[in-house]
Design a protein around this motif. Sequence first.
Motif, PDB file in Angstrom:
ATOM      1  N   TYR A  18       0.448  -1.383   0.023  1.00 25.60           N
ATOM      2  CA  TYR A  18      -0.041  -0.256  -0.332  1.00 25.60           C
ATOM      3  C   TYR A  18       0.879   1.399  -0.118  1.00 25.60           C
ATOM      4  O   TYR A  18       0.962   2.310  -0.371  1.00 25.60           O
ATOM      5  CB  TYR A  18      -1.032   0.012   1.174  1.00 25.60           C
ATOM      6  CG  TYR A  18      -2.105  -1.175   1.041  1.00 25.60           C
ATOM      7  CD1 TYR A  18      -2.345  -0.817   0.042  1.00 25.60           C
ATOM      8  CD2 TYR A  18      -2.393  -2.526   2.364  1.00 25.60           C
ATOM      9  CE1 TYR A  18      -4.173  -2.282   0.019  1.00 25.60           C
ATOM     10  CE2 TYR A  18      -3.433  -2.986   2.083  1.00 25.60           C
ATOM     11  CZ  TYR A  18      -3.774  -3.337   1.448  1.00 25.60           C
ATOM     12  OH  TYR A  18      -4.745  -4.111   1.003  1.00 25.60           O
TER      13      TYR A  18
ATOM     14  N   GLY B 247       1.077   4.135  -2.736  1.00 28.69           N
ATOM     15  CA  GLY B 247       0.724   5.602  -2.646  1.00 28.69           C
ATOM     16  C   GLY B 247       2.085   6.126  -2.984  1.00 28.69           C
ATOM     17  O   GLY B 247       1.691   7.385  -3.970  1.00 28.69           O
TER      18      GLY B 247
ATOM     19  N   LEU C 210      -5.600   1.355  -3.551  1.00 25.53           N
ATOM     20  CA  LEU C 210      -5.222   2.421  -2.725  1.00 25.53           C
ATOM     21  C   LEU C 210      -6.182   3.084  -2.317  1.00 25.53           C
ATOM     22  O   LEU C 210      -6.242   3.197  -0.954  1.00 25.53           O
ATOM     23  CB  LEU C 210      -3.979   3.351  -3.111  1.00 25.53           C
ATOM     24  CG  LEU C 210      -3.467   4.543  -2.234  1.00 25.53           C
ATOM     25  CD1 LEU C 210      -3.118   3.755  -1.313  1.00 25.53           C
ATOM     26  CD2 LEU C 210      -2.535   5.382  -3.406  1.00 25.53           C
TER      27      LEU C 210
END
Length: 133
Positions: A9, A13, A83
């Motif tokens: 994750y 990002g 995300l």
Amino acid sequence: MKKYNDTTYAILGILTTDCKSGYEVKQLIDRSLHHFWKISYGQIYPALKLIVEEGLAEVSPAAASGRSDKREYHLTEKGLNTLREWLAQPLDQLPTERNEVLLKLFFGQYLSFEKKLVLLQDYERQLRIRYET
């Protein structure tokens, strides 16, 4: 929603920024995320490989690079949605960290008031430096 690890994750990002290569991802981690999130260089490329395999990003040769082996990663719509879904999820658990200051204060009965004050002032100084960074 399929569950990935936090490193995945974090890299999703990072791929929303101008960082597109594995090297640029590592540079961003070293410049900013390392204050609160540790990702080793050895975690980046396996995570990028998984992200591509899962269809969360696409990989292509770097256009501006003179090197034929440099690759750029670009989030797909699926990656951006993954995300966003993760960001909207409540925390699994409260973040914890090992805090030497709290540990020392816990046993502070063996330290004079003056030394505890110096300890806290030094901690405050270091926190201000981190905040300014």
